[in-house]
Write a protein that holds these residues in place. Structure first.
Motif, short mmCIF file in Angstrom:
data_model
loop_
_atom_site.label_atom_id
_atom_site.label_comp_id
_atom_site.label_asym_id
_atom_site.label_seq_id
_atom_site.Cartn_x
_atom_site.Cartn_y
_atom_site.Cartn_z
N THR A 171 -4.02 -1.20 13.59
CA THR A 171 -3.26 -0.71 12.44
C THR A 171 -2.07 -1.60 12.09
N ASP A 172 -1.75 -1.59 10.81
CA ASP A 172 -0.58 -2.30 10.27
C ASP A 172 0.03 -1.40 9.21
N GLY A 173 0.72 -0.37 9.66
CA GLY A 173 1.19 0.62 8.71
C GLY A 173 2.63 1.02 8.91
N ASN A 174 2.94 2.20 8.41
CA ASN A 174 4.29 2.73 8.49
C ASN A 174 4.58 3.19 9.91
N THR A 188 -12.23 -1.66 6.66
CA THR A 188 -10.98 -0.91 6.57
C THR A 188 -10.35 -1.10 5.20
N LEU A 189 -9.88 0.00 4.64
CA LEU A 189 -9.14 0.00 3.37
C LEU A 189 -7.76 0.56 3.71
N ASN A 217 -2.88 6.45 -2.15
CA ASN A 217 -3.38 6.52 -0.78
C ASN A 217 -2.42 5.90 0.24
N PRO A 218 -1.64 6.71 0.99
CA PRO A 218 -0.66 6.16 1.92
C PRO A 218 -1.22 5.90 3.32
N PHE A 219 -2.39 6.47 3.62
CA PHE A 219 -2.89 6.44 4.99
C PHE A 219 -4.05 5.46 5.20
N GLY A 220 -4.85 5.22 4.17
CA GLY A 220 -5.99 4.34 4.29
C GLY A 220 -7.23 5.04 4.86
N HIS A 221 -8.36 4.32 4.83
CA HIS A 221 -9.61 4.88 5.32
C HIS A 221 -10.58 3.77 5.69
N ILE A 222 -11.73 4.18 6.23
CA ILE A 222 -12.75 3.22 6.66
C ILE A 222 -14.08 3.64 6.05
N SER A 265 -3.00 3.31 7.96
CA SER A 265 -3.21 1.90 7.57
C SER A 265 -4.09 1.13 8.55
N PRO A 266 -5.37 1.52 8.68
CA PRO A 266 -6.29 0.72 9.49
C PRO A 266 -6.40 -0.67 8.90
#
Length: 621
Positions: A532-535, A440-441, A464-469, A516-517
């Motif tokens: 997830t640990d995001g907004n 996870t990024l 990048n506000p959402f992240g990716h894998i 935010s994965p």
């Protein structure tokens, strides 16, 4: 932002195959992960077998201050911050002092693993196990009655004791409910002030680790900011020291070296100000103390008298977690991420090989080996760049003095050899029965903004506000290989408010979207669980995504379903399955209201929950 949009568009042609789920299944001609798995036909065949991996009904996004699960599932609190886990421990109260905290579960639960005990016949006991659970950090505003505004030396000790690792036995009753056995002799707290740690490997005794209190450079005091985890095939627990830099401070005007700055050390740190009463955290007086943190730490959960070992051969950085697998030749391979914007993904390969049944030998496997950093090429290929003194330019001429310097400052070495800067590498997970590896990024506001973090195929979105894998597969299915193929497994996004790359990949839609994965793990049947640990503001570009959550994915077809939504303001992090796969333990970190005990104390408390199916079935099926 206009220039960033143009740069993002320029990468569309590079990413067309990597981002699209359809191409991951159908395109056998790319150099990426699908080719290393044997091309399209292999994945297409596997996809037909993976259709029924997920049998639960997807839950909707939520902003409720509670845990939401699919129909047919239930949860109970196993343990929360401040619960006694050692005999004689006091019940939770904000008024508890440092000595109380020593016998209680630490704050802000994170990575965890379960270790089943043996029964009388020598097999695994399905009703008795030892849990090892990280406590990453503390929240001053909740830990003290004065909310951190009138700190005493004892308050500082309480905060230090609330960090670290909790080891405790749990028992399952006839109803299937797990409870903490606080009277077990296996229970212990390995906290930020414990003297139960030793350094092993190439850095042991080096001047960079020597302090006035420990001129040997081998006996380490404490572990801090314990984030993700790992579990070895030989039955030990790995805890990962992440943002250790924040605990150190210094008087204003204290000069800091380039090495200290590269690891985020500063005069103020997290504003904990421990250095004012705990002298070892004062960088002006003890500049080497910080070098003793930021390591992979191996713990034997079955031997409470054993020392925990900081494994210097695996490098020092802000470790998120450690995914451990065995290569075909028996070498222990450990994949790791450095959780900071523009840092790297690493791999460690042990020098010796695993020997079945020889636990004493296997517990030395992480002492010696080779560390690598990953380079992701835009065409879907990748390389592992060796970080060994004397190789790839890591020489005194270029400022790398010896092997210990390379390992203590692994970030500098990875950057020098040309590894790919990534969008905050978080958890890594290895598939239980194939050579696929996922990472996870989580996000990166500096991507495309800083010259040191340019856009590339593996990190294609500006700010990048959402992240990716990302997913990769080693060449010849061999984890010791120096080459791999990679592709984009999923790009988180919001198709309701965004277009193009910001909307997410084809397997992300209005019903399962997330941002935010972070946490990542496989169960025994090959389901990929994403935390997830995001907004969680549920507005603007994040509208409709609700609280942080846990999703489940089919690693072959790419299908994703939301399984759990956490309470308000929390992070969902840490996951471990009982041996029979009928209970999953999940961490709820830093809830921001008064979950889970609003009617008792009114203080939010990080907790581990045990989730089961009403019919006692396998989780996720």
């Amino acid at each position: 932002m206009e220039n960033d949009q143009h740069k993002t568009v320029a990468f569309d042609s590079i990413l067309e195959k990597a981002v699209s789920r359809r191409s991951i299944i159908k395109s056998g001609g790319a150099i990426g992960a699908t080719s290393f798995l044997g091309g399209a036909s292999a994945l297409a065949s596997a996809a037909t077998q993976a259709t029924f991996l997920m049998g639960f009904e997807q839950v909707a996004a939520s902003t409720a201050d509670e845990i939401t699960l699919p129909p047919g599932y239930n949860h109970e609190i196993l343990v929360a911050w401040g619960d006694p886990i050692i005999k004689g421990g006091s019940k939770f109260s904000v008024k508890n002092d440092a000595q109380d905290q020593l016998l209680q579960f630490g704050d802000n639960t994170d990575g965890m693993s379960i270790f089943h005990l043996n029964n009388k016949n020598g097999g695994l006991d399905e009703s008795r196990a030892v849990m090892a659970v990280n406590s990453e950090y503390i929240n001053k505003e909740f830990m003290h009655t004065h909310k951190g505004e009138s700190m005493t030396a004892d308050d500082v000790k309480k905060e230090i004791f609330a960090h670290g690792v909790n080891v405790f036995e749990i028992n399952k009753n006839k109803k299937g409910t797990w409870k903490v056995n606080k009277n077990s002799p296996l229970n212990r707290r390995l906290h930020g002030d414990a003297d139960e740690f030793v350094m092993t490997g190439p850095v042991t005794g080096h001047p960079l680790l020597q302090t006035l209190a420990d001129p040997s450079g081998a006996n380490i005091r404490g572990t801090l900011n314990n984030c993700g985890n790992g579990q070895t095939p030989w039955g030990t627990y790995i805890t990962c020291e992440e943002n250790f830099n924040g605990y150190f401070g210094a008087p204003k005007g204290t000069p800091l070296s380039k090495e200290q700055l590269a690891y985020g050390l500063s005069e103020n740190g997290f504003d904990y100000n421990w250095w004012q009463t705990e002298d070892r955290f004062n960088m002006a007086k003890h500049p080497n103390e910080a070098n003793r943190f930021g390591w992979i730490v191996e713990i034997d959960p079955m031997d409470p008298s054993s020392k925990a070992k900081k494994r210097s051969a695996l490098g020092r950085f802000k470790h998120e977690n450690a995914a451990i697998t065995l290569a075909a030749n028996g070498k222990a391979v450990v994949y790791m991420g450095d959780d900071e914007r523009g840092e790297f993904i690493y791999k460690f390969v042990s020098q010796e090989s695993y020997i079945e049944g020889d636990r004493a030998h296997n517990m030395r496997l992480l002492d010696e080996g080779t560390l690598y950093a990953a380079k992701f090429n835009d065409n879907g290929s990748g390389e592992w760049l060796e970080l060994s003194f004397g190789k790839n330019g890591l020489t005194p001429t270029n400022g790398f003095k010896d092997e210990a310097y390379v390992l203590v400052y692994a970030r500098l070495a990875a950057r020098f050899v040309g590894a790919t800067t990534m969008d905050r590498p978080e958890w890594v997970a290895c598939h239980p029965s194939s050579p696929m590896v996922f990472c996870t990024l989580t996000n990166n506001k500096y991507r495309g903004e800083k010259d040191s973090q340019p856009l590339n195929a593996a990190n294609p979105r500006a700010t990048n506000p959402f992240g990716h894998i990302v997913r990769w597969v080693p060449e010849n299915r061999d984890h010791t290989s120096n080459r791999f193929g990679w592709d984009m497994f999923a790009m988180a996004g919001n198709p309701n408010t965004q277009t193009g790359l910001m909307a997410g990949s084809d397997n992300v839609n209005a019903d399962n979207m997330f941002n935010s994965p972070d946490g990542l793990a496989f169960d025994a049947d090959g389901r990929l669980w994403i935390q997830t640990d995001g907004n969680y503001q549920n507005e603007g570009i994040f509208a409709g995504q609700g609280n942080n959550q846990m999703l489940c994915a089919d690693p072959v077809t790419g299908h994703i379903r939301r399984f759990l939504v956490g309470p308000k303001q929390c992070e969902v992090t840490g996951i471990s399955f009982s041996n029979d796969q009928r209970t999953v333990f999940v961490g709820i970190q830093h809830p921001g209201t008064d979950w889970p005990n609003a009617d008792k104390d009114g203080v939010p408390r990080s907790a581990v929950v045990a989730i089961r199916k009403d019919d006692g079935g396998i989780i996720g099926s």
